[in-house]
Design a protein around this motif. Structure first.
Motif, PDB file in Angstrom:
ATOM      1  N   ARG A   1       0.828  -1.210   0.000  1.00 50.64           N
ATOM      2  CA  ARG A   1       0.000   0.000   0.000  1.00 50.64           C
ATOM      3  C   ARG A   1       0.863   1.260   0.000  1.00 50.64           C
ATOM      4  N   GLU A   2       0.279   2.342  -0.475  1.00 53.47           N
ATOM      5  CA  GLU A   2       0.989   3.625  -0.529  1.00 53.47           C
ATOM      6  C   GLU A   2       1.320   4.173   0.848  1.00 53.47           C
ATOM      7  N   ASP A   3       0.611   3.721   1.887  1.00 55.98           N
ATOM      8  CA  ASP A   3       0.861   4.233   3.236  1.00 55.98           C
ATOM      9  C   ASP A   3       2.046   3.541   3.924  1.00 55.98           C
ATOM     10  N   GLY A   4       2.778   2.715   3.187  1.00 59.92           N
ATOM     11  CA  GLY A   4       3.956   2.051   3.750  1.00 59.92           C
ATOM     12  C   GLY A   4       3.656   0.758   4.472  1.00 59.92           C
ATOM     13  N   THR A   5       2.460   0.225   4.261  1.00 55.28           N
ATOM     14  CA  THR A   5       2.111  -1.060   4.851  1.00 55.28           C
ATOM     15  C   THR A   5       1.982  -2.103   3.743  1.00 55.28           C
ATOM     16  N   ALA A   6       1.999  -3.353   4.164  1.00 57.88           N
ATOM     17  CA  ALA A   6       1.819  -4.459   3.233  1.00 57.88           C
ATOM     18  C   ALA A   6       0.954  -5.524   3.891  1.00 57.88           C
ATOM     19  N   LYS A   7       0.255  -6.260   3.072  1.00 61.37           N
ATOM     20  CA  LYS A   7      -0.546  -7.394   3.547  1.00 61.37           C
ATOM     21  C   LYS A   7       0.170  -8.671   3.121  1.00 61.37           C
ATOM     22  N   VAL A   8       0.300  -9.571   4.076  1.00 65.09           N
ATOM     23  CA  VAL A   8       0.958 -10.856   3.822  1.00 65.09           C
ATOM     24  C   VAL A   8      -0.050 -11.964   4.070  1.00 65.09           C
ATOM     25  N   SER A   9      -0.182 -12.857   3.103  1.00 66.97           N
ATOM     26  CA  SER A   9      -0.998 -14.056   3.290  1.00 66.97           C
ATOM     27  C   SER A   9      -0.080 -15.184   3.712  1.00 66.97           C
ATOM     28  N   VAL A  10      -0.499 -15.914   4.730  1.00 62.38           N
ATOM     29  CA  VAL A  10       0.317 -16.980   5.303  1.00 62.38           C
ATOM     30  C   VAL A  10      -0.404 -18.309   5.092  1.00 62.38           C
ATOM     31  N   THR A  11       0.365 -19.358   4.892  1.00 57.07           N
ATOM     32  CA  THR A  11      -0.183 -20.707   4.805  1.00 57.07           C
ATOM     33  C   THR A  11       0.524 -21.575   5.836  1.00 57.07           C
ATOM     34  N   VAL A  12      -0.268 -22.276   6.642  1.00 57.90           N
ATOM     35  CA  VAL A  12       0.274 -23.206   7.630  1.00 57.90           C
ATOM     36  C   VAL A  12      -0.315 -24.570   7.314  1.00 57.90           C
ATOM     37  N   THR A  13       0.554 -25.544   7.055  1.00 55.10           N
ATOM     38  CA  THR A  13       0.079 -26.892   6.750  1.00 55.10           C
ATOM     39  C   THR A  13       0.663 -27.902   7.727  1.00 55.10           C
ATOM     40  N   PHE A  14      -0.115 -28.952   7.928  1.00 52.51           N
ATOM     41  CA  PHE A  14       0.306 -30.109   8.715  1.00 52.51           C
ATOM     42  C   PHE A  14      -0.102 -31.326   7.911  1.00 52.51           C
ATOM     43  N   GLU A  15       0.865 -32.182   7.621  1.00 50.33           N
ATOM     44  CA  GLU A  15       0.636 -33.376   6.802  1.00 50.33           C
ATOM     45  C   GLU A  15      -0.078 -33.036   5.496  1.00 50.33           C
ATOM     46  N   GLY A  16       0.352 -31.925   4.878  1.00 48.69           N
ATOM     47  CA  GLY A  16      -0.155 -31.540   3.568  1.00 48.69           C
ATOM     48  C   GLY A  16      -1.503 -30.840   3.564  1.00 48.69           C
ATOM     49  N   GLN A  17      -2.098 -30.612   4.730  1.00 41.12           N
ATOM     50  CA  GLN A  17      -3.400 -29.953   4.791  1.00 41.12           C
ATOM     51  C   GLN A  17      -3.279 -28.639   5.563  1.00 41.12           C
ATOM     52  N   THR A  18      -3.977 -27.620   5.081  1.00 37.21           N
ATOM     53  CA  THR A  18      -3.938 -26.344   5.785  1.00 37.21           C
ATOM     54  C   THR A  18      -4.666 -26.476   7.116  1.00 37.21           C
ATOM     55  N   VAL A  19      -4.172 -25.764   8.115  1.00 36.52           N
ATOM     56  CA  VAL A  19      -4.771 -25.826   9.445  1.00 36.52           C
ATOM     57  C   VAL A  19      -5.341 -24.484   9.898  1.00 36.52           C
ATOM     58  N   LEU A  20      -5.014 -23.417   9.182  1.00 33.65           N
ATOM     59  CA  LEU A  20      -5.590 -22.107   9.476  1.00 33.65           C
ATOM     60  C   LEU A  20      -6.295 -21.606   8.220  1.00 33.65           C
ATOM     61  N   GLY A  21      -7.431 -20.957   8.411  1.00 35.91           N
ATOM     62  CA  GLY A  21      -8.185 -20.433   7.284  1.00 35.91           C
ATOM     63  C   GLY A  21      -7.816 -18.993   6.999  1.00 35.91           C
ATOM     64  N   ARG A  22      -7.264 -18.762   5.864  1.00 37.54           N
ATOM     65  CA  ARG A  22      -6.897 -17.451   5.345  1.00 37.54           C
ATOM     66  C   ARG A  22      -6.169 -16.546   6.341  1.00 37.54           C
ATOM     67  N   PRO A  23      -5.096 -17.026   6.938  1.00 37.37           N
ATOM     68  CA  PRO A  23      -4.352 -16.144   7.851  1.00 37.37           C
ATOM     69  C   PRO A  23      -3.664 -15.030   7.080  1.00 37.37           C
ATOM     70  N   THR A  24      -3.783 -13.811   7.591  1.00 36.66           N
ATOM     71  CA  THR A  24      -3.129 -12.667   6.991  1.00 36.66           C
ATOM     72  C   THR A  24      -2.497 -11.805   8.080  1.00 36.66           C
ATOM     73  N   ALA A  25      -1.537 -11.017   7.681  1.00 37.10           N
ATOM     74  CA  ALA A  25      -0.928 -10.042   8.578  1.00 37.10           C
ATOM     75  C   ALA A  25      -0.733  -8.747   7.799  1.00 37.10           C
ATOM     76  N   THR A  26      -0.983  -7.644   8.464  1.00 39.12           N
ATOM     77  CA  THR A  26      -0.685  -6.333   7.915  1.00 39.12           C
ATOM     78  C   THR A  26       0.524  -5.815   8.664  1.00 39.12           C
ATOM     79  N   VAL A  27       1.533  -5.377   7.911  1.00 35.22           N
ATOM     80  CA  VAL A  27       2.784  -4.936   8.531  1.00 35.22           C
ATOM     81  C   VAL A  27       3.154  -3.552   8.046  1.00 35.22           C
ATOM     82  N   LYS A  28       3.839  -2.808   8.917  1.00 32.74           N
ATOM     83  CA  LYS A  28       4.424  -1.524   8.557  1.00 32.74           C
ATOM     84  C   LYS A  28       5.816  -1.811   8.027  1.00 32.74           C
ATOM     85  N   LEU A  29       6.068  -1.413   6.801  1.00 32.65           N
ATOM     86  CA  LEU A  29       7.367  -1.670   6.179  1.00 32.65           C
ATOM     87  C   LEU A  29       8.404  -0.675   6.687  1.00 32.65           C
TER      88      LEU A  29
END
Length: 141
Positions: free
Chosen positions: A112-140
């Motif tokens: 984003r123009e305000d100096g932040t970014a959105k990160v999508s994260v994937t967490v898997t266990f035995e090939g299957q995702t365990v969290l639904g659509r985890p995201t983080a917004t960070v200040k760069l």
């Protein structure tokens, strides 16, 4: 695949992937830190009685490990402004001294123009995702 520092993040950059092994003693330490002593996280018999596939990791522990990937990448846990997720699948943690292996990856999905970014994260266990659509917004940086 780009592995630039967070301060130079661009759309599509991938965060350095990590593997984390969660063992029963980790559950004990997390229970003490979080005060979450629900027996599904330490009592095999109770977990079986309530229909779980055995003792499971705390959902918030799994989320914290996902957030750690992001905070390590951005270089400052305080730069993580917001995180979201849904708990979609339990992570059974066997009492074998080896534990459960989580694989955690992340990708910049918005800068984003305000100096932040959105990160999508994937967490898997035995090939299957365990969290639904985890995201983080960070200040760069």
């Amino acid at each position: 695949m780009s592995r630039l520092p967070a301060s130079k993040a661009t759309l599509g950059d991938e965060l350095p992937a990590k593997q984390v092994r969660v063992k029963r003693d980790d559950l004990v330490r997390y229970a003490g830190a979080s005060l979450d002593f629900n027996p599904i996280h330490w009592n095999e018999r109770f977990a079986d009685e309530v229909g779980l596939p055995g003792v499971i990791a705390h959902g918030m522990l799994t989320m914290a490990l996902a957030n750690e990937l992001v905070s390590d990448w951005v270089g400052d846990p305080g730069a993580v402004i917001e995180t979201t997720t849904k708990f979609t699948r339990p992570v059974p943690v066997p009492n074998d001294g080896v534990g459960a292996l989580l694989e955690i990856t992340g990708k910049v999905t918005e800068v984003r123009e305000d100096g932040t970014a959105k990160v999508s994260v994937t967490v898997t266990f035995e090939g299957q995702t365990v969290l639904g659509r985890p995201t983080a917004t960070v200040k760069l940086g």
